[in-house]
Design a protein around this motif. Structure first.
Motif, PDB file in Angstrom:
ATOM      1  N   THR A 294      37.824  29.845  36.092  1.00 26.65           N
ATOM      2  CA  THR A 294      38.323  29.689  34.718  1.00 26.65           C
ATOM      3  C   THR A 294      38.870  31.008  34.172  1.00 26.65           C
ATOM      4  OG1 THR A 294      36.145  30.175  33.740  1.00 26.65           O
ATOM      5  CG2 THR A 294      36.645  27.860  34.235  1.00 26.65           C
ATOM      6  N   GLN A 295      38.596  32.113  34.865  1.00 35.37           N
ATOM      7  CA  GLN A 295      39.014  33.420  34.390  1.00 35.37           C
ATOM      8  C   GLN A 295      40.309  33.877  35.063  1.00 35.37           C
ATOM      9  OE1 GLN A 295      36.967  34.873  31.836  1.00 35.37           O
ATOM     10  NE2 GLN A 295      36.317  32.735  32.089  1.00 35.37           N
ATOM     11  N   THR A 296      41.209  34.458  34.280  1.00 34.69           N
ATOM     12  CA  THR A 296      42.439  35.042  34.811  1.00 34.69           C
ATOM     13  C   THR A 296      42.203  36.532  35.001  1.00 34.69           C
ATOM     14  OG1 THR A 296      43.792  33.405  33.664  1.00 34.69           O
ATOM     15  CG2 THR A 296      44.898  35.406  34.436  1.00 34.69           C
ATOM     16  N   VAL A 297      42.222  36.990  36.245  1.00 35.10           N
ATOM     17  CA  VAL A 297      41.825  38.363  36.549  1.00 35.10           C
ATOM     18  C   VAL A 297      43.034  39.223  36.900  1.00 35.10           C
ATOM     19  CG1 VAL A 297      39.546  37.629  37.317  1.00 35.10           C
ATOM     20  CG2 VAL A 297      41.407  37.810  38.986  1.00 35.10           C
ATOM     21  N   ARG A 298      42.829  40.539  36.822  1.00 34.46           N
ATOM     22  CA  ARG A 298      43.900  41.493  37.120  1.00 34.46           C
ATOM     23  C   ARG A 298      44.109  41.666  38.612  1.00 34.46           C
ATOM     24  NH1 ARG A 298      44.986  45.140  32.931  1.00 34.46           N
ATOM     25  NH2 ARG A 298      46.585  45.977  34.346  1.00 34.46           N
ATOM     26  N   ASN A 299      43.049  41.494  39.400  1.00 34.90           N
ATOM     27  CA  ASN A 299      43.128  41.796  40.833  1.00 34.90           C
ATOM     28  C   ASN A 299      42.592  40.642  41.678  1.00 34.90           C
ATOM     29  OD1 ASN A 299      43.897  44.810  40.649  1.00 34.90           O
ATOM     30  ND2 ASN A 299      42.092  44.663  39.310  1.00 34.90           N
ATOM     31  N   PRO A 300      43.306  39.510  41.703  1.00 37.76           N
ATOM     32  CA  PRO A 300      42.852  38.382  42.526  1.00 37.76           C
ATOM     33  C   PRO A 300      42.923  38.721  44.009  1.00 37.76           C
ATOM     34  CG  PRO A 300      45.071  37.993  41.723  1.00 37.76           C
ATOM     35  CD  PRO A 300      44.593  39.231  41.040  1.00 37.76           C
ATOM     36  N   SER A 301      42.087  38.047  44.797  1.00 33.40           N
ATOM     37  CA  SER A 301      42.029  38.330  46.241  1.00 33.40           C
ATOM     38  C   SER A 301      42.289  37.065  47.039  1.00 33.40           C
ATOM     39  CB  SER A 301      40.657  38.902  46.603  1.00 33.40           C
ATOM     40  OG  SER A 301      40.490  38.946  48.001  1.00 33.40           O
ATOM     41  N   GLU A 302      43.302  37.108  47.883  1.00 31.69           N
ATOM     42  CA  GLU A 302      43.607  35.977  48.754  1.00 31.69           C
ATOM     43  C   GLU A 302      42.517  35.813  49.812  1.00 31.69           C
ATOM     44  OE1 GLU A 302      45.942  33.743  48.348  1.00 31.69           O
ATOM     45  OE2 GLU A 302      46.605  34.813  46.532  1.00 31.69           O
ATOM     46  N   VAL A 310      37.546  31.083  45.535  1.00 35.77           N
ATOM     47  CA  VAL A 310      37.723  31.690  44.210  1.00 35.77           C
ATOM     48  C   VAL A 310      38.694  32.857  44.319  1.00 35.77           C
ATOM     49  CG1 VAL A 310      35.451  31.032  43.340  1.00 35.77           C
ATOM     50  CG2 VAL A 310      35.723  33.211  44.502  1.00 35.77           C
ATOM     51  N   HIS A 311      39.417  33.121  43.219  1.00 32.30           N
ATOM     52  CA  HIS A 311      40.344  34.241  43.205  1.00 32.30           C
ATOM     53  C   HIS A 311      39.623  35.570  43.012  1.00 32.30           C
ATOM     54  CE1 HIS A 311      43.084  30.865  42.204  1.00 32.30           C
ATOM     55  NE2 HIS A 311      43.958  31.564  42.898  1.00 32.30           N
ATOM     56  N   SER A 312      38.432  35.500  42.396  1.00 34.08           N
ATOM     57  CA  SER A 312      37.717  36.736  42.072  1.00 34.08           C
ATOM     58  C   SER A 312      36.237  36.449  41.922  1.00 34.08           C
ATOM     59  CB  SER A 312      38.254  37.335  40.764  1.00 34.08           C
ATOM     60  OG  SER A 312      37.415  38.359  40.287  1.00 34.08           O
ATOM     61  N   VAL A 313      35.425  37.407  42.337  1.00 36.27           N
ATOM     62  CA  VAL A 313      33.982  37.332  42.100  1.00 36.27           C
ATOM     63  C   VAL A 313      33.569  38.396  41.086  1.00 36.27           C
ATOM     64  CG1 VAL A 313      31.677  37.594  43.090  1.00 36.27           C
ATOM     65  CG2 VAL A 313      33.428  36.329  44.338  1.00 36.27           C
ATOM     66  N   LYS A 333      36.714  48.460  45.323  1.00 34.09           N
ATOM     67  CA  LYS A 333      36.258  48.086  46.665  1.00 34.09           C
ATOM     68  C   LYS A 333      35.585  49.300  47.283  1.00 34.09           C
ATOM     69  CE  LYS A 333      40.179  44.938  47.335  1.00 34.09           C
ATOM     70  NZ  LYS A 333      41.354  44.618  48.204  1.00 34.09           N
ATOM     71  N   LEU A 334      34.308  49.175  47.590  1.00 31.90           N
ATOM     72  CA  LEU A 334      33.519  50.321  48.032  1.00 31.90           C
ATOM     73  C   LEU A 334      32.837  50.020  49.359  1.00 31.90           C
ATOM     74  CD1 LEU A 334      31.914  50.995  44.570  1.00 31.90           C
ATOM     75  CD2 LEU A 334      33.791  52.280  45.588  1.00 31.90           C
ATOM     76  N   THR A 335      32.694  51.069  50.166  1.00 27.75           N
ATOM     77  CA  THR A 335      32.028  50.957  51.462  1.00 27.75           C
ATOM     78  C   THR A 335      30.848  51.920  51.492  1.00 27.75           C
ATOM     79  OG1 THR A 335      34.123  50.424  52.543  1.00 27.75           O
ATOM     80  CG2 THR A 335      32.298  51.109  53.962  1.00 27.75           C
TER      81      THR A 335
END
Length: 610
Positions: A294-302, A310-313, A333-335
């Protein structure tokens, strides 16, 4: 076990102690004197040796020297010590002795002094100057304190009135209090870049940030940040926690301000997430894929979309938790050192952002002094005030600040009112819409709120005193009488706007409740006829015109005379009709204060020590 003990050294002290027990119903009264109203102890010293740490409040009645010598062996520091108060056995002076702020002794002293008619003796500097008690503010408003120097040195700067900058990065009940009670040596800022800190000895900041500044800082961190996270399965607990803490440090955000953490529901059992939430003492909330989408995010992930649907968590979770569409920290994004990955996004609680707001304020029945304290404060702070002059006295608008725009909405359409409110809203202003009485009763606010919702305009409601309550006060009546009438019906007659079939007056009259009838003076004859179907003709009736206004008119009689009263006095608008046997009744007694009635605060049982 009682949390309060009253220690009386004399017979007069025991008598006074029993008076005090009415303010502390579950307190224990002890004395070295043999007295039927007190628990006997052999000595104060042996009693305190066994029991000092078990009480939160100790009230000594007797000489101050006895109090001081008795507690001296057990005192540790102000964070641990109980509140200690001393009262002379004549009840002339009540003195806060130990733990005035953190333990609450100062407040208890004031309460005791008011209860027995004593002089409160408070010696803490901040109380004497009537300035903030810095060591209790955090607890008062649910903030977490942190300081760059020893707390005592910071308090010393403050109570010695050193120039202080106050930074408010959020808006809540606590910051409103600080703004309203600003000491003369404190300047308030809403952006640190606007403050020349070289002019100040201390910075007090209510913030979710950390600031690298040279002067001492006292932080009050409110719980206003939401973390959204995703991660590789079974990421190491310690490595995840270290990575999150590092992100907060790099972003100069306060980990103390984290309110909640969220993720997708398939992560509900992720050990590292659960462990981090426990460490921060915050809830861990998970959402379904449908909720996250339901949220429109700046950085969606394919990639995430292909795996989880989901486009984003992280970003979507942070938005849902905070109610805020904007992010303080977009997805990172962190490792960690093991090679496993996680994402993090951070959002600020939407409710604490300094922004425009609309307050629908109940103005009360007419008397300008019957507006609530909160309502009056909002009128004083408002940039735009809209009020219906025919229903709300102009005197209420006299509370407004000089630069406020004050408009009588009586000649304006709803569309014109909304347009004006929008104009101020876009400027970030506080808009107050004054509603007569209480907004929930014939307030016509539903149509306004519908538009506010459609336009995404934030608003809230402040209740007010209704005219039916003012009527009860003017009539010196209680509208509910034990074993006679226990129901109040607020309704109106069927005029231009029809009533639902099941709410017709003759149907409501079957209950013979106290009936308060609004907006019906022009149909008084019809109202009388319908009520007489079930009420006795001699039932008391009161007709109140502009109740609590300066030109208030009140007429009383019997129901059979209602239409005549209205006709003879030519009453039309703003007239309230009250019908019922409760008007002027004085006979039946409530059980609440009956000596034979026991309840939580009056059990009739003595409290004994172990």
């Amino acid at each position: 076990m009682s949390k309060t003990v009253i220690i009386a050294s004399t017979d007069n002290g025991v008598t006074l102690g029993n008076r005090i027990r009415t303010e502390f119903p579950k307190s224990l009264l002890v004395s070295t004197r043999h007295h039927e109203q007190a628990t006997h102890i052999d000595s104060i010293a042996t009693f305190l040796e066994a029991n000092f740490s078990t009480f939160e409040t100790l009230i000594f009645i007797g000489a101050l020297g006895i109090c001081v010598r008795s507690i001296a062996p057990y005192l540790q520091d102000k964070k641990e010590d109980p509140a200690v108060i001393n009262i002379d056995d004549r009840g002339l002076f009540a003195q806060s002795v130990v733990s005035g702020h953190l333990g609450g002794a100062n407040d208890i002293t004031r309460k005791l002094a008011a209860a027995i008619g004593a002089q409160a003796v408070i010696t803490t500097s901040s109380d004497l100057q009537d300035i903030w008690s810095l060591d209790t503010l955090a607890g008062q408003f649910g903030w977490k304190p942190a300081a760059t120097q020893n707390m005592n040195s910071i308090i010393s700067l403050f109570v010695n009135n050193q120039p202080t900058a106050l930074l408010l990065d959020i808006k809540d009940k606590g910051t409103a209090y600080l703004e309203k009670t600003l000491p003369a040596f404190v300047d308030v800022f809403y952006d640190l870049n606007q403050a020349d800190l070289s002019k100040y000895a201390l910075l007090i900041a209510v913030t979710y940030r950390k600031y690298p500044v040279a002067i001492p800082v006292l932080y009050f961190h409110p719980s206003v940040l939401s973390i959204g996270m995703g991660c590789s399965r079974d990421i190491e607990t310690d490595l995840l926690a270290a990575s999150v803490y590092q992100q907060f440090a790099e972003q100069e955000l306060a980990i103390e301000s984290v309110r909640a953490m969220g993720s997708i529901d398939i992560k509900h059992d992720e050990t590292a997430f659960i462990s981090l939430a426990e460490k921060l003492q915050i809830p861990f909330v998970t959402y379904t894929a449908d909720e996250l989408n339901t949220q429109t995010v700046r950085n969606p992930s394919e990639v995430v979309l292909s795996k989880l649907g989901v486009h984003s968590v992280s970003e979507a979770s942070a938005m849902l938790l905070s109610g805020n569409k904007e992010l303080l920290l977009e997805k990172q994004k962190l490792t960690v050192s093991s090679g496993k990955k996680h994402t993090i996004a951070i959002a600020l609680d939407r409710q604490v952002i300094r922004k425009a707001m609309i307050a629908i304020v109940g103005a009360g029945p007419g008397d300008a002094e019957l507006i609530s304290l909160k309502g009056k404060q909002l009128v004083e702070e408002a940039d735009l005030i809209l009020y219906a002059g025919s229903l709300i006295p102009e005197e209420i608008t006299h509370y407004a600040k000089k630069e406020a725009i004050v408009r009588n909405s009586a000649s304006m359409t709803l569309e014109e009112q909304i347009s004006l409110m929008e104009e101020h809203y876009t400027k970030g202003h506080l808009v107050v819409r004054l509603q007569s009485g209480d907004p929930s009763i014939y307030g016509a606010i539903q149509e306004q709120m519908t538009i506010f919702d459609e336009k995404g305009m934030d608003y809230f409601i402040v209740p007010g005193i209704s005219s039916f309550q003012a009527a009860a006060a003017s009539l010196k009546s209680e509208f509910t009488i034990p074993e006679v009438v226990q129901t109040i019906i607020l309704t109106r007659g069927a005029g231009k706007t029809p009533l639902p079939e099941h709410e017709q007056l003759n149907e409501m009259a079957k209950h013979k409740a106290t009936m308060c009838i609004f907006l019906s003076a022009t149909i008084a004859k019809s109202v009388q006829e319908q009520l007489l179907e079930h009420y006795d003709p001699e039932t008391p009736v009161a007709v109140l015109y502009r109740v609590s206004w300066k030109d208030e008119e009140i007429y009383t009689g019997q129901l059979k005379d209602l239409a005549q009263i209205v006709r003879e006095h030519k009453l039309t608008l703003t007239t309230l009709v009250i019908v019922g046997v409760a008007i002027g009744a004085r006979k039946n007694r409530s059980h609440l204060y009956n000596p034979s009635w026991k309840h939580t605060f009056r059990t009739g049982k003595a409290i004994k020590t172990n």
